[in-house]
Design a protein around this motif. Structure first.
Motif, PDB file in Angstrom:
ATOM      1  N   LEU A 113     -12.494  25.804  20.742  1.00 23.51           N
ATOM      2  CA  LEU A 113     -13.784  25.279  20.310  1.00 23.51           C
ATOM      3  C   LEU A 113     -14.500  24.531  21.425  1.00 23.51           C
ATOM      4  N   LEU A 161     -18.227  25.520  22.003  1.00 19.90           N
ATOM      5  CA  LEU A 161     -19.274  24.503  21.872  1.00 19.90           C
ATOM      6  C   LEU A 161     -20.121  24.429  23.138  1.00 19.90           C
ATOM      7  N   PHE A 219     -19.144  24.138  14.760  1.00 15.87           N
ATOM      8  CA  PHE A 219     -17.888  24.875  14.733  1.00 15.87           C
ATOM      9  C   PHE A 219     -16.870  24.143  13.866  1.00 15.87           C
ATOM     10  N   LEU A 251     -13.940  16.023  20.921  1.00 18.36           N
ATOM     11  CA  LEU A 251     -14.969  17.024  20.614  1.00 18.36           C
ATOM     12  C   LEU A 251     -16.130  16.400  19.853  1.00 18.36           C
ATOM     13  N   TYR A 264     -19.819  16.439  21.327  1.00 20.64           N
ATOM     14  CA  TYR A 264     -20.788  17.282  20.615  1.00 20.64           C
ATOM     15  C   TYR A 264     -21.057  16.678  19.232  1.00 20.64           C
ATOM     16  N   ARG A 307     -21.447  18.477  15.524  1.00 23.10           N
ATOM     17  CA  ARG A 307     -21.248  19.921  15.669  1.00 23.10           C
ATOM     18  C   ARG A 307     -19.792  20.338  15.485  1.00 23.10           C
ATOM     19  N   PHE A 308     -18.997  19.489  14.845  1.00 21.73           N
ATOM     20  CA  PHE A 308     -17.579  19.815  14.723  1.00 21.73           C
ATOM     21  C   PHE A 308     -17.042  19.351  13.378  1.00 21.73           C
TER      22      PHE A 308
END
Length: 306
Positions: A64, A68, A76, A98, A102, A105-106
């Motif tokens: 990921l 990403l 994701f 992560l 981001y 986005r996770f």
């Protein structure tokens, strides 16, 4: 305990429908091909992409990180990160990095996997419920150095009522897979309104509805060969004859199949039953390029759901 702020943020970020990258248990991951694929899927309008993990061959969090970085907006999720692949403190640390890199986005989906995966790491599978409770408890144990303070949604693979209840107690929600809309309604009832419910929906896209249903029937029949799955189907109200014959009603209820409108209609059924988000799952072993082409074919019908 789950956080309402984290759940609400994940609902907004994921949107109503996403897609899983096709998975293979026989071929090594082609990370360049996956990077190209997720760029295409983002361009096609998918807001969320899900990936799998067994034990070995790849690391879902490393995967990921690469994907990403290759995209601009896509959310994701892991469907799922396998508890036997790493220690819980390590998983939380990686997930936090992560989430920090981001934001928004996770989503972390975590699951207990199967006995053979535990055996591959030299450990006893034991009670799945006890294993998952211990793992979730340990995820936030003290480490040196501490993990970044970055929020992310954590959901648990849960197809049984006890695991669903545990997901509602110790996580932000649940990720059941393979069930009909009636199961989605039951899962929502167990979780309550304040938890994230992501449904993994198996699909067989195809312009020929007869052929698509036949492939879907073969998939259901393969599942029914497992005693636990057959028992779960029986509890959902299907008769012994329907199960023995793998009836049209059983096939049509369990798996989305056919053209884009038919796939979208099945997604809508699960959303109406209480799902926050439906992750479409292509058959394991499907040719990667073909599966990505099919996802692009489906995208216009699914965009209308946003």
């Amino acid at each position: 305990m789950g956080s309402s702020t984290v759940v609400d943020a994940a609902r907004r970020a994921l949107g109503p429908v996403g897609i899983a990258l096709p998975a293979s248990l026989a071929d090594p991951i082609d990370i360049d091909g996956q990077r190209e694929a997720v760029v295409r899927l983002e361009r096609a309008g998918y807001r969320a992409v899900w990936t799998n993990e067994v034990v070995g061959g790849k690391d879902a969090l490393v995967q990921l990180a690469v994907l990403l970085a290759a995209t601009r907006r896509t959310v994701f999720g892991t469907g799922i990160a396998n508890i036997w692949a790493r220690e819980p403190e390590t998983l939380h640390g990686a997930a936090s990095v992560l989430a920090q890199a981001y934001p928004g986005r996770f989503v972390l989906g975590v699951g207990v996997g199967y006995a053979q995966q535990a055996a591959a790491t030299g450990r006893e599978f034991g009670s799945p419920l006890s294993r998952m409770r211990d793992y979730l408890d340990r995820m936030h144990g003290p480490t040196m150095p501490p993990a970044p303070d970055a929020p992310y949604a954590r959901i648990v693979a849960a197809n049984g009522p006890k695991m669903l209840a545990l997901a509602g107690e110790l996580a932000d929600g649940a990720l059941p897979a393979g069930g009909p809309p009636a199961f989605t309604a039951r899962a929502r009832q167990v979780l309550g309104p304040d938890r994230l419910l992501v449904i993994g929906l198996s699909m067989v896209p195809g312009a020929d509805p007869v052929r698509a249903r036949q492939i879907a029937r073969e998939r259901v029949a393969a599942g029914l060969a497992q005693a636990w799955f057959a028992a779960a189907v029986a509890r959902l109200g299907f008769t012994g004859q329907e199960i023995a014959e793998v009836s049209d009603r059983l096939v049509d209820t369990m798996i989305a199949h056919g053209d884009p409108a038919a796939i979208a209609a099945k997604v809508v059924e699960h959303l109406a039953a209480g799902a926050d988000h439906v992750a479409l799952l292509p058959p394991i072993g499907t040719d990667f390029a073909t599966s990505v082409d099919q996802a692009e074919w489906l995208a216009p019908a699914l965009r209308d759901l946003h």
